[in-house]
Design an enzyme around this catalytic site. Sequence first.
Site, PDB file in Angstrom:
ATOM      1  N   ALA A 105      -1.216   0.322  13.043  1.00 28.72           N
ATOM      2  CA  ALA A 105      -1.599   1.598  12.427  1.00 28.72           C
ATOM      3  C   ALA A 105      -3.083   1.838  12.662  1.00 28.72           C
ATOM      4  O   ALA A 105      -3.927   1.089  12.176  1.00 28.72           O
ATOM      5  CB  ALA A 105      -1.293   1.577  10.936  1.00 28.72           C
TER       6      ALA A 105
ATOM      7  N   LYS B  84     -11.484   0.411  14.214  1.00 28.95           N
ATOM      8  CA  LYS B  84     -10.123   0.766  14.616  1.00 28.95           C
ATOM      9  C   LYS B  84     -10.023   0.969  16.128  1.00 28.95           C
ATOM     10  O   LYS B  84      -8.978   0.719  16.735  1.00 28.95           O
ATOM     11  CB  LYS B  84      -9.668   2.029  13.881  1.00 28.95           C
TER      12      LYS B  84
ATOM     13  N   GLY C 243       0.829  -1.203   0.000  1.00 29.38           N
ATOM     14  CA  GLY C 243       0.000   0.000   0.000  1.00 29.38           C
ATOM     15  C   GLY C 243       0.866   1.256   0.000  1.00 29.38           C
ATOM     16  O   GLY C 243       2.098   1.177  -0.052  1.00 29.38           O
ATOM     17  N   PHE C 244       0.215   2.376   0.074  1.00 28.15           N
ATOM     18  CA  PHE C 244       0.923   3.663   0.045  1.00 28.15           C
ATOM     19  C   PHE C 244       1.881   3.792   1.236  1.00 28.15           C
ATOM     20  O   PHE C 244       3.103   3.925   1.066  1.00 28.15           O
ATOM     21  CB  PHE C 244      -0.122   4.781   0.035  1.00 28.15           C
TER      22      PHE C 244
ATOM     23  N   ASP D 246       0.631  -8.748   1.326  1.00 29.13           N
ATOM     24  CA  ASP D 246      -0.413  -7.848   0.836  1.00 29.13           C
ATOM     25  C   ASP D 246      -1.316  -8.643  -0.092  1.00 29.13           C
ATOM     26  O   ASP D 246      -0.828  -9.457  -0.876  1.00 29.13           O
ATOM     27  CB  ASP D 246       0.222  -6.667   0.069  1.00 29.13           C
TER      28      ASP D 246
ATOM     29  N   GLY E 165      -3.697  -2.158  -2.208  1.00 28.35           N
ATOM     30  CA  GLY E 165      -2.283  -1.929  -2.529  1.00 28.35           C
ATOM     31  C   GLY E 165      -2.037  -2.245  -3.996  1.00 28.35           C
ATOM     32  O   GLY E 165      -2.940  -2.679  -4.706  1.00 28.35           O
TER      33      GLY E 165
ATOM     34  N   LEU F 116      -0.175  -2.800   9.040  1.00 32.71           N
ATOM     35  CA  LEU F 116      -0.805  -1.691   8.307  1.00 32.71           C
ATOM     36  C   LEU F 116      -2.001  -2.155   7.475  1.00 32.71           C
ATOM     37  O   LEU F 116      -2.752  -1.327   6.975  1.00 32.71           O
ATOM     38  CB  LEU F 116       0.202  -1.019   7.364  1.00 32.71           C
TER      39      LEU F 116
ATOM     40  N   TYR G 184     -15.740   2.497  10.411  1.00 36.05           N
ATOM     41  CA  TYR G 184     -14.280   2.496  10.270  1.00 36.05           C
ATOM     42  C   TYR G 184     -13.643   2.862  11.610  1.00 36.05           C
ATOM     43  O   TYR G 184     -12.785   2.143  12.132  1.00 36.05           O
ATOM     44  CB  TYR G 184     -13.883   3.496   9.179  1.00 36.05           C
TER      45      TYR G 184
ATOM     46  N   THR H  53     -12.345  -6.920   7.828  1.00 34.75           N
ATOM     47  CA  THR H  53     -10.906  -6.814   7.574  1.00 34.75           C
ATOM     48  C   THR H  53     -10.201  -6.229   8.788  1.00 34.75           C
ATOM     49  O   THR H  53      -9.200  -6.773   9.263  1.00 34.75           O
ATOM     50  CB  THR H  53     -10.630  -5.873   6.375  1.00 34.75           C
TER      51      THR H  53
END
Length: 319
Positions: free
Chosen positions: A120, A156, A13-14, A34, A39, A79, A152, A98
């Site tokens: 993260a 988290k 991913g980024f 990944d 990604g 991440l 979301y 996820t």
Amino acid sequence: MTAKRALITGGAGFVGSWLAEALLERGWSVQVIDDLSTGSIENIEPLKADPRFSYVLDTVTNRSLMLELVDRADVVFHLAAAVGVRLIVEHPVRTIETNIQTTELILELCARKKRPILLASTSEVYGKLDKQTFHEEDDLVLGPTSRSRWCYASSKIIDEFLAQAYFTEKGLPTVTVRLFNTIGPRQTGRYGMVVPRFVEQALAGAPITVYGDGTQRRSFTWIGDVVDALIRLVEHPEASGRVFNVGHTRDISIRELAELVIRLTGSSSEIVNVPYDEAYDPGFEDMPRRLPDISRIEALIGYRPSLDLPEMLRRIIAV
Ligand code: UDP
């Protein structure tokens, strides 16, 4: 700490690919897992030639594989997650599953193999908190479960509680970072992120889509500063069991951001306002402002953002 082997979940991913590159530059060896759901293989293409770099294309829920990968690592950077407000609003089931299932599994495996882990998280967990700056010990203020955006932050928050529980109950070294809006080359606008979208629109001469009235404010941080902070945190013995904001101390309205992107690209694009109902779902709630208090991370590792927004944008536009 002398740890030199990293496992990065979501490493294509980024943020993950920038982290992989930064670790390799600092002499680490890096394994990436990944599933390429958000990604991209191009992100890690330049790293493949390095003998200290390896990658596996699979999901983090592949338990036996993950057990082996965790075993081979000294530190795990977790991440892998559902990212991007658009993706989250459109796929709430995928977001919740996820984010929670993968974190549960990784923490269990890290505890089994006694491997420290960095998780993260996101500034999204502060939700609608109405304060000038957000501190790690502030209350988290979310909207109702009828609005899918909040799944979301909720997922988290569960991840953060899990990491904290593994630290206090099982003695697992866990560090949690709340990433504020992070930008840099290779970030895609496909999942809603504003800066790559505006830059792409400006370079194409297409209308710049400002959602709502554009008075909402965000602070943007250079990806290089973020990955440097993550590495220094996992190397610091006093970071364990704690949560850290990672972000920039200056903010800008989204309308001003659009104007700045137009100026720096020399674009002839016009700015159009798109109502939130059209941009996302009916009833979508946006955060009017989001600025981190970075005193905690500054006190521990001397973190300071190194670039101002025009310079970050210049570097993104130049790629
Ligand atoms: N935004 C916008 N136009 C776009 C994409 C996003 O005006 O094409 C706005 C969005 O509504 C939010 C801000 O830009 O107020 C930052 O959005 P992003 O999805 O990058 O991150 P967020 O802060 O929402 O997590």
